[in-house]
Design an enzyme around this catalytic site. Structure first.
Site, PDB file in Angstrom:
ATOM      1  N   SER A  51       0.861  -1.185   0.000  1.00  0.00           N
ATOM      2  CA  SER A  51       0.000   0.000   0.000  1.00  0.00           C
ATOM      3  C   SER A  51       0.899   1.237   0.000  1.00  0.00           C
ATOM      4  CB  SER A  51      -0.918  -0.003   1.219  1.00  0.00           C
ATOM      5  OG  SER A  51      -0.173   0.134   2.400  1.00  0.00           O
ATOM      6  N   GLU A  80      -2.361  -0.338 -13.165  1.00  0.00           N
ATOM      7  CA  GLU A  80      -1.849   0.893 -12.564  1.00  0.00           C
ATOM      8  C   GLU A  80      -0.936   0.628 -11.374  1.00  0.00           C
ATOM      9  OE1 GLU A  80      -5.243   3.257 -11.501  1.00  0.00           O
ATOM     10  OE2 GLU A  80      -5.789   3.652 -13.593  1.00  0.00           O
ATOM     11  N   ARG A 104     -14.173   3.991   7.751  1.00  0.00           N
ATOM     12  CA  ARG A 104     -15.185   3.778   6.718  1.00  0.00           C
ATOM     13  C   ARG A 104     -15.066   2.367   6.159  1.00  0.00           C
ATOM     14  NH1 ARG A 104     -15.538   6.327   0.936  1.00  0.00           N
ATOM     15  NH2 ARG A 104     -13.315   6.163   1.198  1.00  0.00           N
ATOM     16  N   ARG A 128       5.137   1.938  -4.926  1.00  0.00           N
ATOM     17  CA  ARG A 128       4.810   0.586  -4.458  1.00  0.00           C
ATOM     18  C   ARG A 128       5.922  -0.399  -4.765  1.00  0.00           C
ATOM     19  NH1 ARG A 128      -0.730   0.316  -3.462  1.00  0.00           N
ATOM     20  NH2 ARG A 128      -1.951   1.940  -4.471  1.00  0.00           N
TER      21      ARG A 128
END
Length: 158
Positions: A51, A80, A104, A128
């Site tokens: 991440s 991507e 959330r 990444r």
């Protein structure tokens, strides 16, 4: 041997599709790709990426754009976030939920992507890391329990 493993893999995925986890009746906001390939020795390998914020291992995933099919979002995110391209299954092999930013809850549709091309340079190369793992190694590296369970189900193919 390689052909036999590929046939067993397809059968296992077909069984997963028949018994996939439900999204608990909630719409999915994100789509993820389980990018897979067979090593030269015929072993199944799964791709994980880090991440951008915490550096933890995850699947390539992201938001489903308006009027975009979830499987196409998974395919786009794989390109991507990891530079891989391939054939993606339209039907999800499962679902999981996680807390985005700790508050959330998001539902994620998980789609299988058989990798046909893997490039070293991609849109998020500088943000990444990516690595290939056997399912038994990949599963414990992810934090989300539902995703871990889904990846663990692929252990039977090793």
């Amino acid at each position: 041997m390689f052909r036999e493993k590929a046939v067993n893999f397809r059968r296992h995925i077909d069984r997963l599709l028949g018994h996939s986890l439900k999204a608990h009746g909630r719409p999915c906001q994100q789509a993820a790709a389980v990018c897979c390939r067979f090593s030269p020795h015929g072993e199944l390998e799964l791709l994980l990426v880090t991440s951008r914020d915490t550096g933890r291992w995850i699947l390539p995933k992201g938001n489903i754009e308006r009027k975009e099919a979830p499987y196409l979002a998974a395919q786009r995110e794989a390109s991507e976030e990891s530079g891989v391209q391939g054939k993606v299954r339209k039907r999800p092999i499962g679902f999981y939920s996680y807390l985005k930013d700790g508050d959330r809850e998001l539902q994620v549709s998980v789609h299988l992507l058989r990798v046909t091309k893997d490039t070293a340079k991609f849109k998020e190369t500088e943000q990444r890391q990516k690595a290939w793992f056997r399912p038994s190694v990949a599963a414990p590296l992810v934090d989300e329990p539902q995703l871990r369970k889904l990846l663990s189900s692929l252990n039977a193919l090793e």
